[in-house]
Write an enzyme that holds these catalytic residues in place. Structure first.
Site, PDB file in Angstrom:
ATOM      1  N   TYR A 165       0.860  -1.454   0.286  1.00 26.18           N
ATOM      2  CA  TYR A 165       0.149  -0.294  -0.046  1.00 26.18           C
ATOM      3  C   TYR A 165       0.727   1.230   0.132  1.00 26.18           C
ATOM      4  O   TYR A 165       0.283   2.648  -0.956  1.00 26.18           O
ATOM      5  CB  TYR A 165      -0.691   0.084   0.797  1.00 26.18           C
ATOM      6  N   LYS A 169       0.859   4.280  -2.817  1.00 25.59           N
ATOM      7  CA  LYS A 169       0.861   6.129  -2.568  1.00 25.59           C
ATOM      8  C   LYS A 169       2.009   6.408  -2.541  1.00 25.59           C
ATOM      9  O   LYS A 169       1.829   7.775  -3.324  1.00 25.59           O
ATOM     10  CB  LYS A 169       0.125   5.621  -1.268  1.00 25.59           C
TER      11      LYS A 169
END
Length: 264
Positions: A165, A169
């Protein structure tokens, strides 16, 4: 609503991905209160209908009018994204503001399943880039437009349990920063909103439906909620055309970093 100059947004058309719940849904309702038209995109058609109804109620509540177009589509499927401009055009609309809100995380494993990794990158990075490229062309042609990308504190600092994740990002943040520089000779605004802890269904997905684990993430402190981030999105969009809030980092008051927070 006093912090917003709604005259700047009235009549504009806003496309919001991931609009069926959470931050996307809250953002749709708040944009409706400004008199903006909405193009709501998500995979869950029934949820989209519910958000559309809430947006239409929001128009009525403030005595404004606007169109709401819902599009059932998956940001991972480029062929579905490619058809969006024509669907918008058929409704007599033209997108002025793109809000890339769709995003997700699955698991906290150090080495996740390949399918989960692919889903995160396809949703959080590749789909976002593809849709942005579609509308950058349109915005260049009309010499106007605003792109708002939903990043995360995970794009500022990596943390244990978030390898994939955080990577997605960080990629989003790099894309946003590069796009900002590449479009510096245009009137197109490029914005990244980076929230910290926001309590939505996001954590439930991360923990694969385990609500107890998801609730424990926010236990002992007051996290942000979807409406808090919606306010920041609409606020950045409502700035004068020459003002670009290039990056906005938003935390609950008892959070300082991805892993440092105070709990009672």
């Amino acid at each position: 609503m006093s912090v917003f100059n709604t005259d700047r947004l009235a009549g504009k058309t806003v496309l919001i991905t991931g609009a069926s719940a959470g931050i996307g849904a809250a953002t749709a309702v708040l944009f409706a209160r400004t008199g903006a038209n909405l193009v709501l995109l998500a995979r869950r058609a029934e949820n989209l209908k519910a958000v559309k109804a809430k947006a239409e109620d929001a128009y009525k509540a403030v005595g404004k009018e606007g169109k709401v177009l819902t599009i059932e589509a998956d940001v991972r499927k480029f062929e579905e994204l490619d058809g969006i401009p024509e669907k918008v055009k058929e409704e007599g609309l033209e997108v002025d503001i793109l809000v890339n809100n769709a995003g997700m995380v699955k698991g906290t494993e150090q080495v996740g399943a390949d399918a989960d990794i692919t889903q995160m990158f396809d949703t959080n990075v590749l789909g976002l880039i593809h849709l942005t490229q579609i509308f950058v062309k349109q915005f260049k042609a009309k010499q106007a437009g605003t792109i708002i990308n939903l990043g995360s504190i995970a794009g500022r600092e990596p943390y244990a349990g978030g390898a994939i994740y955080c990577a997605t990002k960080h990629a989003l943040s790099a894309f946003n920063g590069s796009l900002l520089r590449e479009l510096v000779n245009t009137p197109i605004r490029v914005i990244e909103i980076q929230p910290g802890m926001v309590e939505t269904e996001f954590s439930v997905v991360r923990f694969r439906g385990d609500k107890e684990k998801a609730d424990n993430v926010y236990k002992g402190l007051q996290p942000l909620v979807a409406e808090d981030i919606a306010e920041e999105i609409v606020w950045t969009a409502s700035r004068p055309p020459h003002v670009n809030i290039a990056q906005l980092f938003v935390l609950p008051v008892n959070q300082a970093t991805a892993t440092l927070n105070y709990r009672k």
